[in-house]
Design a protein around this motif. Structure first.
Motif, PDB file in Angstrom:
ATOM      1  N   GLN A  67       6.068  14.849  -0.493  1.00  0.00           N
ATOM      2  CA  GLN A  67       5.355  13.788   0.220  1.00  0.00           C
ATOM      3  C   GLN A  67       6.103  13.629   1.537  1.00  0.00           C
ATOM      4  O   GLN A  67       7.246  13.176   1.534  1.00  0.00           O
TER       5      GLN A  67
ATOM      6  N   GLU B 215       7.814  23.208 -12.903  1.00  0.00           N
ATOM      7  CA  GLU B 215       7.762  24.678 -12.962  1.00  0.00           C
ATOM      8  C   GLU B 215       6.324  25.202 -12.861  1.00  0.00           C
ATOM      9  O   GLU B 215       6.094  26.326 -12.415  1.00  0.00           O
ATOM     10  N   LEU B 216       5.350  24.352 -13.263  1.00  0.00           N
ATOM     11  CA  LEU B 216       3.949  24.787 -13.196  1.00  0.00           C
ATOM     12  C   LEU B 216       3.520  25.052 -11.751  1.00  0.00           C
ATOM     13  O   LEU B 216       2.612  25.838 -11.496  1.00  0.00           O
TER      14      LEU B 216
ATOM     15  N   LEU C 182       6.234  12.767 -14.270  1.00  0.00           N
ATOM     16  CA  LEU C 182       4.810  12.400 -14.202  1.00  0.00           C
ATOM     17  C   LEU C 182       3.980  13.005 -15.318  1.00  0.00           C
ATOM     18  O   LEU C 182       2.802  12.738 -15.421  1.00  0.00           O
ATOM     19  N   HIS C 183       4.597  13.829 -16.150  1.00  0.00           N
ATOM     20  CA  HIS C 183       3.833  14.457 -17.209  1.00  0.00           C
ATOM     21  C   HIS C 183       3.929  13.679 -18.503  1.00  0.00           C
ATOM     22  O   HIS C 183       4.947  13.145 -18.845  1.00  0.00           O
TER      23      HIS C 183
ATOM     24  N   ILE D  22      13.020  17.567 -11.706  1.00  0.00           N
ATOM     25  CA  ILE D  22      12.393  17.211 -12.980  1.00  0.00           C
ATOM     26  C   ILE D  22      11.255  16.229 -12.720  1.00  0.00           C
ATOM     27  O   ILE D  22      11.480  15.158 -12.156  1.00  0.00           O
ATOM     28  N   SER D  23      10.074  16.590 -13.162  1.00  0.00           N
ATOM     29  CA  SER D  23       8.959  15.663 -13.005  1.00  0.00           C
ATOM     30  C   SER D  23       9.002  14.604 -14.105  1.00  0.00           C
ATOM     31  O   SER D  23       9.313  14.899 -15.252  1.00  0.00           O
TER      32      SER D  23
ATOM     33  N   LEU E 244       1.708  17.833  -4.866  1.00  0.00           N
ATOM     34  CA  LEU E 244       2.290  17.396  -6.133  1.00  0.00           C
ATOM     35  C   LEU E 244       3.805  17.547  -6.143  1.00  0.00           C
ATOM     36  O   LEU E 244       4.486  17.110  -7.069  1.00  0.00           O
TER      37      LEU E 244
ATOM     38  N   ALA F 189      11.857  21.569 -14.034  1.00  0.00           N
ATOM     39  CA  ALA F 189      11.625  21.113 -15.397  1.00  0.00           C
ATOM     40  C   ALA F 189      10.620  19.970 -15.411  1.00  0.00           C
ATOM     41  O   ALA F 189      10.275  19.406 -14.368  1.00  0.00           O
ATOM     42  N   GLY F 190      10.194  19.613 -16.615  1.00  0.00           N
ATOM     43  CA  GLY F 190       9.307  18.467 -16.791  1.00  0.00           C
ATOM     44  C   GLY F 190       7.912  18.681 -16.239  1.00  0.00           C
ATOM     45  O   GLY F 190       7.146  17.739 -16.100  1.00  0.00           O
ATOM     46  N   GLY F 191       7.575  19.926 -15.904  1.00  0.00           N
ATOM     47  CA  GLY F 191       6.238  20.222 -15.386  1.00  0.00           C
ATOM     48  C   GLY F 191       6.256  20.729 -13.952  1.00  0.00           C
ATOM     49  O   GLY F 191       5.286  21.316 -13.488  1.00  0.00           O
TER      50      GLY F 191
ATOM     51  N   ARG G 165      -0.577  23.508  -4.766  1.00  0.00           N
ATOM     52  CA  ARG G 165      -0.640  22.050  -4.756  1.00  0.00           C
ATOM     53  C   ARG G 165       0.640  21.387  -4.242  1.00  0.00           C
ATOM     54  O   ARG G 165       1.319  20.635  -4.938  1.00  0.00           O
TER      55      ARG G 165
ATOM     56  N   LYS H 139       8.042  14.210  -3.855  1.00  0.00           N
ATOM     57  CA  LYS H 139       7.071  13.199  -4.239  1.00  0.00           C
ATOM     58  C   LYS H 139       7.734  12.182  -5.168  1.00  0.00           C
ATOM     59  O   LYS H 139       8.472  12.562  -6.076  1.00  0.00           O
ATOM     60  N   PRO H 140       7.490  10.885  -4.929  1.00  0.00           N
ATOM     61  CA  PRO H 140       8.053   9.890  -5.848  1.00  0.00           C
ATOM     62  C   PRO H 140       7.635  10.190  -7.287  1.00  0.00           C
ATOM     63  O   PRO H 140       6.475  10.484  -7.541  1.00  0.00           O
ATOM     64  N   GLY H 141       8.595  10.129  -8.200  1.00  0.00           N
ATOM     65  CA  GLY H 141       8.301  10.486  -9.586  1.00  0.00           C
ATOM     66  C   GLY H 141       8.904  11.826  -9.963  1.00  0.00           C
ATOM     67  O   GLY H 141       8.961  12.177 -11.127  1.00  0.00           O
TER      68      GLY H 141
END
Ligand SMILES: [Zn+2]
Lengths: 109, 337
Positions: free
Chosen positions: A67, A15-16, A106-107, A103-104, A64, A11-13, A61, A72-74
């Protein structure tokens, strides 16, 4: 019969990065590394799940999502509706039926 | 052995980044909302009867802000009139989808929604602008136009104040960026909860002390309907070095976000540093520190087919604008017409 799968949601991006899939059901059997025959009572952690997602599901990617061998943090991780920071983070041992949500944050807002 | 809530000993669901406290869902909702209320009260943001628009993009921050403002206004009887205000930049596949989210929020929160579009205000949508100038300086145009578009929308709907969804992580990032650029004037302004010079519309940031993590967790546990994708024209714009650096710091020591904000708040500005005076644009009448505002300069370049000039040095653009105006013998039209 109890569920044998791990439910993974994005979620929150996030999924992209996974071809816009919001949900995956991953059977525990998928965690077995074919080069190391499965042992009895072998447990798998969220860290193993991250590796599996990276190897088999992540479409683009990598940097994204991961890390090093951690998220990745965030990117927040929620396991069974609980902040993974209270569950041992990447060392949490998965059980069949667990629901892991990435859940990101960062978006844009 | 599950962690227990620090306040009530129910099962904890969240570790707070600011304090490390563990909280159950109910206590988290309560404290998250209470802290935003305290931010609002400490800054004396509202008076009863004030007309307040939430700048709504459909994203996580403004969606949580709209929801929490609705809750707090009822719970603490602020007596303010809340509305939603959205800007339609005209970006197919991005803004059209996020505006659908805002329209659902309009129903869910029962807050009237006003949408202002670049196309209506300036005669150019972002899709048009990108066709004209390509993908190099498009974010400059978008940023300048968005800022003014919100003011214009607020003026159209007779709003007294705009609330924006900037969170603690955003503000810490801005402090860092201004520090790295040596932009002392902005450094001293960027942590203020209310911005906007005299005579212009005040903008406030009620989420300025709310961590991004908590905003997203609040939206998750409240099952709020928000939109998350990247702008098709700037897939990396939000992810500057400063943000990555900050997120890395935060993962080691979450308090750093609030500490950076406090540092920014306590920087003393030497009186020798010249602060830009705010006036109004001689062309469109909206707030500007220059005689002609950036939006008019950029728009002038677009309409004359010389957009590259305007995104270079602003001074050069101002000169070119002045020359061109002389040539046209003062025949100017406001972009609002
Ligand atoms: Zn509690």
């Amino acid at each position: 019969m109890p569920p044998r799968d791990i439910r993974v949601e994005f979620a929150g991006g996030v999924e992209l990065l996974f071809d816009n899939q919001k949900q995956l059901d991953i059977p525990i059997s998928k965690f077995h590394d074919p080069s190391h025959p499965a042992k009895e009572n072998l447990t798998y952690t969220v860290r193993d799940l991250l590796q599996l997602l990276k190897d088999r599901y992540l479409k683009q990617r990598l940097e994204l999502f991961l890390q090093g061998d951690n998220v990745k943090p965030g990117i927040l991780v929620v396991i069974n509706d609980c902040d993974w920071e209270l569950m041992g983070g990447p060392d949490y041992e998965l059980e069949p039926g667990d629901r892991v949500v990435f859940i990101s944050t960062l978006h844009g807002g | 052995m599950p962690f227990l809530c620090k306040r009530c000993s129910r099962k904890a669901i969240l570790k707070r980044p600011k304090t490390g406290d563990t909280l159950c869902k109910e206590c988290f909702f309560e404290l998250f909302e209470l802290e935003i209320h305290e931010t609002i009260i400490c800054a004396k943001l509202f008076k009863p009867g004030l007309k307040v628009a939430v700048g709504a993009s459909g994203g996580k921050d403004s969606t949580v802000l709209a929801h929490v403002m609705k809750v707090l206004n009822e719970k603490y009887h602020y007596g303010i009139h809340l509305t939603l205000l959205s800007v339609d930049e005209g970006i197919t596949g991005y803004r059209d989808d996020s505006l659908e989210t805002v329209k659902r929020n309009e129903q869910q929160y029962e807050l009237p929604l006003k949408i202002v579009s670049y196309k209506d205000l300036y005669g150019w949508s972002m899709d048009d602008i990108v066709k004209q100038i390509g993908l190099k300086n498009n974010c400059t145009f978008c940023g300048v136009f968005r800022r003014q578009a919100l003011d214009r929308g607020a003026t159209m709907t007779a709003v007294d104040m705009i609330l924006t969804g900037h969170n603690a992580d955003d503000i810490a990032e801005t402090v860092l960026m201004n520090l790295l650029r040596g932009d002392i004037a902005r450094l001293s302004r960027c942590t203020a909860i209310i911005t906007g010079a005299e005579g212009s519309l005040p903008r406030a940031k009620p989420l300025k002390y709310a961590y991004e993590k908590e905003i997203v967790m609040y939206a998750y546990f409240k099952k709020l309907d928000y939109f998350s994708t990247e702008c098709v024209y700037s897939p990396n714009a939000y992810r500057g070095y400063a943000r990555t650096f900050l997120k890395d710091l935060e993962s080691i020591r979450p308090r750093c976000i609030i500490d950076i904000i406090h540092s920014g708040e306590n920087f003393a500005i030497k009186s020798s540093v010249k602060m830009a005076a705010q006036g109004s644009c001689s062309r469109c009448g909206f707030i500007s520190s220059q005689e002609v505002c950036k939006a008019c300069i950029l728009l002038d370049g677009l309409n004359r087919g010389l957009p590259r000039l305007t995104t270079g040095k602003m001074k050069k653009a101002h000169r070119s604008f002045a020359q061109n105006n002389k040539q046209e013998n003062g025949e100017v039209t406001s972009p609002a017409d």
